[in-house]
Design a protein around this motif. Structure first.
Motif, PDB file in Angstrom:
ATOM      1  N   ALA A  31     -29.873  15.418  46.512  1.00 46.00           N
ATOM      2  CA  ALA A  31     -29.289  16.502  45.782  1.00 46.00           C
ATOM      3  C   ALA A  31     -29.110  15.673  44.430  1.00 46.00           C
ATOM      4  N   GLU A  32     -29.570  16.630  43.250  1.00 42.38           N
ATOM      5  CA  GLU A  32     -29.380  16.135  41.809  1.00 42.38           C
ATOM      6  C   GLU A  32     -28.870  17.319  41.125  1.00 42.38           C
ATOM      7  N   THR A  33     -28.018  16.969  40.493  1.00 39.07           N
ATOM      8  CA  THR A  33     -26.975  17.704  39.714  1.00 39.07           C
ATOM      9  C   THR A  33     -27.738  18.110  38.439  1.00 39.07           C
ATOM     10  N   GLY A  34     -27.658  19.396  38.088  1.00 40.10           N
ATOM     11  CA  GLY A  34     -28.405  19.974  36.817  1.00 40.10           C
ATOM     12  C   GLY A  34     -27.546  20.028  35.769  1.00 40.10           C
ATOM     13  N   GLY A  35     -27.597  20.960  35.010  1.00 34.59           N
ATOM     14  CA  GLY A  35     -26.784  21.437  33.762  1.00 34.59           C
ATOM     15  C   GLY A  35     -26.867  20.379  32.897  1.00 34.59           C
ATOM     16  N   TRP A  36     -26.259  20.475  31.624  1.00 38.50           N
ATOM     17  CA  TRP A  36     -26.439  19.829  30.451  1.00 38.50           C
ATOM     18  C   TRP A  36     -26.026  18.462  30.583  1.00 38.50           C
ATOM     19  N   SER A  37     -24.840  18.202  31.569  1.00 36.93           N
ATOM     20  CA  SER A  37     -24.608  16.800  32.081  1.00 36.93           C
ATOM     21  C   SER A  37     -25.452  16.074  32.846  1.00 36.93           C
ATOM     22  N   GLY A  38     -26.230  16.904  33.658  1.00 38.85           N
ATOM     23  CA  GLY A  38     -27.177  16.172  34.562  1.00 38.85           C
ATOM     24  C   GLY A  38     -28.420  15.654  33.627  1.00 38.85           C
ATOM     25  N   ALA A  39     -28.692  16.685  32.643  1.00 41.39           N
ATOM     26  CA  ALA A  39     -29.922  16.408  31.969  1.00 41.39           C
ATOM     27  C   ALA A  39     -29.665  15.062  31.036  1.00 41.39           C
ATOM     28  N   VAL A  40     -28.560  14.664  30.781  1.00 39.24           N
ATOM     29  CA  VAL A  40     -28.327  13.586  30.014  1.00 39.24           C
ATOM     30  C   VAL A  40     -27.716  12.340  30.693  1.00 39.24           C
ATOM     31  N   GLY A  41     -27.735  12.581  32.135  1.00 35.55           N
ATOM     32  CA  GLY A  41     -27.236  11.332  32.978  1.00 35.55           C
ATOM     33  C   GLY A  41     -25.709  11.163  33.192  1.00 35.55           C
ATOM     34  N   LEU A  42     -24.780  12.264  32.683  1.00 38.06           N
ATOM     35  CA  LEU A  42     -23.435  12.077  32.784  1.00 38.06           C
ATOM     36  C   LEU A  42     -22.856  12.704  34.121  1.00 38.06           C
ATOM     37  N   ALA A  43     -23.642  13.805  34.611  1.00 32.78           N
ATOM     38  CA  ALA A  43     -23.045  14.107  35.930  1.00 32.78           C
ATOM     39  C   ALA A  43     -23.311  13.201  37.117  1.00 32.78           C
ATOM     40  N   GLU A  44     -22.366  13.399  38.063  1.00 29.66           N
ATOM     41  CA  GLU A  44     -22.390  12.576  39.219  1.00 29.66           C
ATOM     42  C   GLU A  44     -22.887  13.594  40.493  1.00 29.66           C
ATOM     43  N   ASP A  45     -23.981  12.860  40.959  1.00 30.42           N
ATOM     44  CA  ASP A  45     -24.881  13.387  41.974  1.00 30.42           C
ATOM     45  C   ASP A  45     -24.277  13.460  43.192  1.00 30.42           C
ATOM     46  N   PRO A  46     -24.283  14.547  44.016  1.00 26.47           N
ATOM     47  CA  PRO A  46     -23.572  14.600  45.402  1.00 26.47           C
ATOM     48  C   PRO A  46     -24.126  13.470  46.237  1.00 26.47           C
ATOM     49  N   SER A  47     -23.368  13.085  47.237  1.00 26.20           N
ATOM     50  CA  SER A  47     -23.811  12.132  48.106  1.00 26.20           C
ATOM     51  C   SER A  47     -24.064  12.733  49.490  1.00 26.20           C
ATOM     52  N   ARG A  48     -25.253  13.517  49.177  1.00 23.09           N
ATOM     53  CA  ARG A  48     -25.948  14.261  50.116  1.00 23.09           C
ATOM     54  C   ARG A  48     -27.339  14.036  50.132  1.00 23.09           C
ATOM     55  N   PHE A  49     -27.916  13.297  51.465  1.00 22.41           N
ATOM     56  CA  PHE A  49     -29.244  13.015  51.388  1.00 22.41           C
ATOM     57  C   PHE A  49     -29.828  12.794  52.974  1.00 22.41           C
ATOM     58  N   SER A  50     -30.883  12.784  52.847  1.00 21.06           N
ATOM     59  CA  SER A  50     -31.636  12.538  54.296  1.00 21.06           C
ATOM     60  C   SER A  50     -32.650  11.362  54.087  1.00 21.06           C
ATOM     61  N   ILE A  51     -32.976  10.780  55.455  1.00 21.74           N
ATOM     62  CA  ILE A  51     -34.137   9.670  55.349  1.00 21.74           C
ATOM     63  C   ILE A  51     -34.990   9.847  56.420  1.00 21.74           C
ATOM     64  N   ALA A  52     -36.261   9.735  56.293  1.00 20.59           N
ATOM     65  CA  ALA A  52     -37.282   9.539  57.234  1.00 20.59           C
ATOM     66  C   ALA A  52     -38.322   8.525  56.933  1.00 20.59           C
ATOM     67  N   CYS A  53     -38.078   7.489  57.693  1.00 19.71           N
ATOM     68  CA  CYS A  53     -39.057   6.408  57.540  1.00 19.71           C
ATOM     69  C   CYS A  53     -40.124   6.356  58.626  1.00 19.71           C
ATOM     70  N   ARG A  54     -41.503   5.963  58.128  1.00 18.74           N
ATOM     71  CA  ARG A  54     -42.412   5.863  59.384  1.00 18.74           C
ATOM     72  C   ARG A  54     -43.433   4.689  58.998  1.00 18.74           C
ATOM     73  N   ALA A  55     -44.046   4.343  59.869  1.00 25.78           N
ATOM     74  CA  ALA A  55     -45.134   3.397  59.875  1.00 25.78           C
ATOM     75  C   ALA A  55     -46.387   4.297  59.352  1.00 25.78           C
ATOM     76  N   VAL A  56     -47.013   4.120  58.339  1.00 22.00           N
ATOM     77  CA  VAL A  56     -48.163   4.985  57.714  1.00 22.00           C
ATOM     78  C   VAL A  56     -49.574   4.190  58.036  1.00 22.00           C
ATOM     79  N   GLY A  57     -49.423   3.213  58.665  1.00 30.22           N
ATOM     80  CA  GLY A  57     -50.558   2.120  59.079  1.00 30.22           C
ATOM     81  C   GLY A  57     -49.933   1.151  60.005  1.00 30.22           C
ATOM     82  N   PRO A  58     -50.988   0.050  60.208  1.00 28.63           N
ATOM     83  CA  PRO A  58     -50.503  -0.877  61.056  1.00 28.63           C
ATOM     84  C   PRO A  58     -49.433  -1.616  59.992  1.00 28.63           C
ATOM     85  N   THR A  59     -48.257  -1.969  60.692  1.00 27.28           N
ATOM     86  CA  THR A  59     -47.434  -2.547  60.035  1.00 27.28           C
ATOM     87  C   THR A  59     -47.180  -4.135  60.179  1.00 27.28           C
ATOM     88  N   ARG A  60     -46.893  -4.893  59.148  1.00 27.80           N
ATOM     89  CA  ARG A  60     -46.766  -6.478  59.084  1.00 27.80           C
ATOM     90  C   ARG A  60     -45.872  -6.710  57.988  1.00 27.80           C
TER      91      ARG A  60
END
Length: 158
Positions: free
Chosen positions: A66-95
């Protein structure tokens, strides 16, 4: 009009600096969707980014956050919520091309400020040597009260 250009320039600078901040993963923005309409300022969004692990060839992590908008978000003063998801994958042979610690603390491979005051989003990598997999954890820090929100993804090694 001049004020809007100034805010847009500051916002671009903040985003550019945050993209290169912290250790690790190469970052690329994949896309975004607006979640809240704001008439006179930027919308709140869900952003999708890809992070390529520099120590493991052909492992990419896809993160939605999540990324907070508004004017405070636009200038980097807003606090983004701690809500996220991750999916990691091997997209080829791993090394593995670097030393990966096998301890219980893992290794922070990416860190990005999500507020102007002491809050960060982090991706940590853990190596489960018994099952021969890498476990990626996305989590948030905060100076006073950290966030319990987190998500993991597992990538088997060849």
């Amino acid at each position: 009009m001049m004020r809007a250009r100034t805010i847009a320039a500051i916002s671009s600078a903040v985003l550019a600096l945050s993209a290169v901040a912290g250790p690790g993963l190469a970052q690329e923005k994949i896309g975004e969707v607006s979640t809240t309409f704001r008439l006179m300022s930027p919308n709140d969004k869900v952003v999708i980014e890809r992070y390529d692990d520099p120590k493991v060839e052909n492992v990419s992590c896809y993160l939605s956050r999540a990324e907070t908008g508004g004017w405070s978000g636009a200038v980097g003063l807003a606090e983004d919520p701690s809500r996220f998801s991750i999916a990691c994958r091997a997209v080829g042979p791993t090394r593995i091309v670097g030393k990966i610690p096998a301890d219980k603390k893992g290794e922070v491979v990416f860190s990005e400020d999500t507020s102007i005051m002491f809050k960060e989003l982090r991706i940590s990598r853990f190596h489960d040597t018994q099952k021969n997999v890498l476990v990626y954890l996305v989590w948030s820090t905060k100076l006073i009260d950290g966030s319990p929100y987190n998500s993991i993804s597992v990538v088997p090694l060849d």
